[in-house]
Design a protein around this motif. Sequence first.
Motif, PDB file in Angstrom:
ATOM      1  N   SER A  33     -30.424  -7.254  -9.031  1.00 19.13           N
ATOM      2  CA  SER A  33     -29.323  -6.946  -8.201  1.00 19.13           C
ATOM      3  C   SER A  33     -29.196  -5.733  -7.471  1.00 19.13           C
ATOM      4  CB  SER A  33     -27.844  -7.030  -9.105  1.00 19.13           C
ATOM      5  OG  SER A  33     -27.771  -5.821  -9.770  1.00 19.13           O
ATOM      6  N   ILE A  51     -24.568  -7.716  -5.142  1.00 27.04           N
ATOM      7  CA  ILE A  51     -24.995  -9.078  -5.009  1.00 27.04           C
ATOM      8  C   ILE A  51     -26.232  -9.268  -5.916  1.00 27.04           C
ATOM      9  CG2 ILE A  51     -26.307  -8.255  -2.901  1.00 27.04           C
ATOM     10  CD1 ILE A  51     -25.729 -11.373  -1.921  1.00 27.04           C
ATOM     11  N   THR A  52     -26.296 -10.291  -6.537  1.00 25.21           N
ATOM     12  CA  THR A  52     -27.392 -10.647  -7.572  1.00 25.21           C
ATOM     13  C   THR A  52     -28.394 -11.230  -6.714  1.00 25.21           C
ATOM     14  OG1 THR A  52     -26.668 -12.808  -8.346  1.00 25.21           O
ATOM     15  CG2 THR A  52     -25.723 -10.914  -9.408  1.00 25.21           C
ATOM     16  N   GLY A  54     -29.448 -14.018  -7.419  1.00 24.25           N
ATOM     17  CA  GLY A  54     -29.139 -15.418  -7.299  1.00 24.25           C
ATOM     18  C   GLY A  54     -27.694 -15.732  -6.202  1.00 24.25           C
ATOM     19  N   GLY A  55     -27.405 -14.475  -5.601  1.00 25.84           N
ATOM     20  CA  GLY A  55     -26.593 -14.839  -4.538  1.00 25.84           C
ATOM     21  C   GLY A  55     -24.849 -14.741  -4.928  1.00 25.84           C
ATOM     22  N   PHE A  56     -25.088 -14.177  -6.456  1.00 20.80           N
ATOM     23  CA  PHE A  56     -23.442 -13.997  -6.623  1.00 20.80           C
ATOM     24  C   PHE A  56     -23.222 -12.662  -6.375  1.00 20.80           C
ATOM     25  CE2 PHE A  56     -19.907 -14.309  -9.427  1.00 20.80           C
ATOM     26  CZ  PHE A  56     -19.743 -12.869  -9.805  1.00 20.80           C
ATOM     27  N   THR A  57     -21.883 -12.546  -5.705  1.00 21.42           N
ATOM     28  CA  THR A  57     -21.163 -11.451  -5.010  1.00 21.42           C
ATOM     29  C   THR A  57     -19.993 -10.896  -5.875  1.00 21.42           C
ATOM     30  OG1 THR A  57     -19.675 -12.674  -3.486  1.00 21.42           O
ATOM     31  CG2 THR A  57     -22.171 -12.070  -2.910  1.00 21.42           C
ATOM     32  N   ASN A  58     -19.793  -9.662  -6.013  1.00 21.94           N
ATOM     33  CA  ASN A  58     -18.731  -9.078  -6.531  1.00 21.94           C
ATOM     34  C   ASN A  58     -18.094  -8.057  -5.839  1.00 21.94           C
ATOM     35  OD1 ASN A  58     -16.680  -8.458  -8.588  1.00 21.94           O
ATOM     36  ND2 ASN A  58     -18.198  -7.096  -9.429  1.00 21.94           N
ATOM     37  N   LYS A  64     -11.744  -6.454  -0.518  1.00 18.35           N
ATOM     38  CA  LYS A  64     -12.012  -7.811  -0.389  1.00 18.35           C
ATOM     39  C   LYS A  64     -11.310  -8.129   0.856  1.00 18.35           C
ATOM     40  CE  LYS A  64     -12.153  -9.187  -5.330  1.00 18.35           C
ATOM     41  NZ  LYS A  64     -11.434  -9.840  -6.692  1.00 18.35           N
ATOM     42  N   SER A  70     -24.204  -8.793   2.209  1.00 17.24           N
ATOM     43  CA  SER A  70     -25.203  -9.917   2.533  1.00 17.24           C
ATOM     44  C   SER A  70     -26.578  -9.495   1.972  1.00 17.24           C
ATOM     45  CB  SER A  70     -25.303 -10.429   3.667  1.00 17.24           C
ATOM     46  OG  SER A  70     -25.568  -9.465   4.579  1.00 17.24           O
TER      47      SER A  70
END
Length: 113
Positions: A33, A51-52, A54-58, A64, A70
Motif C-alpha cells: 500500500s 490506496i492498496t 488491490g485498489g482499495f482506498t481510504n 472526502k 490514484s
Amino acid sequence: QVQLRESGGGLVQPGGSLRLSCAASGSTLSIRSMGWYRQGPGKQRELVAEITSGGFTNYADSVKGRFTISRDSAKIAIYLQMDSLKPEDTAVYYCNAKPPLYWGQGTQVTVSS
C-alpha cells in the motif's frame, strides 16, 4: 529499501487545486500500500488518503469529496488530486509505502490568498 520522491506542492489560493505525485524506486515488489500523510504547523502527522495494491482506498473525513488518490501500477506511483483547497489544508505532505514503512521527504502545500 524503497525510495520515495514527491513532487507537485506549492502555493495555491483557497478553492484552487493541486496535484501531488509520488514515485517509488528500489525494492518496490514488497509494497502493498501507498498513501499520503500531512503535518500542519503545530500538528501531528495525520493520514490523508491511502490506496492498496488491490485498489482499495481510504480517506480522512476532512478530505472526502475534495481529494482523490490514484495509482499507476506500471510506474509504481501514486497521485493526490486536491480540489477545493482550504487554508486548513496547509501542511507538508508526505508519501509513504509499506510494508514495512518508508517515507518520502515531503512537499509543502500552502493554501493562502
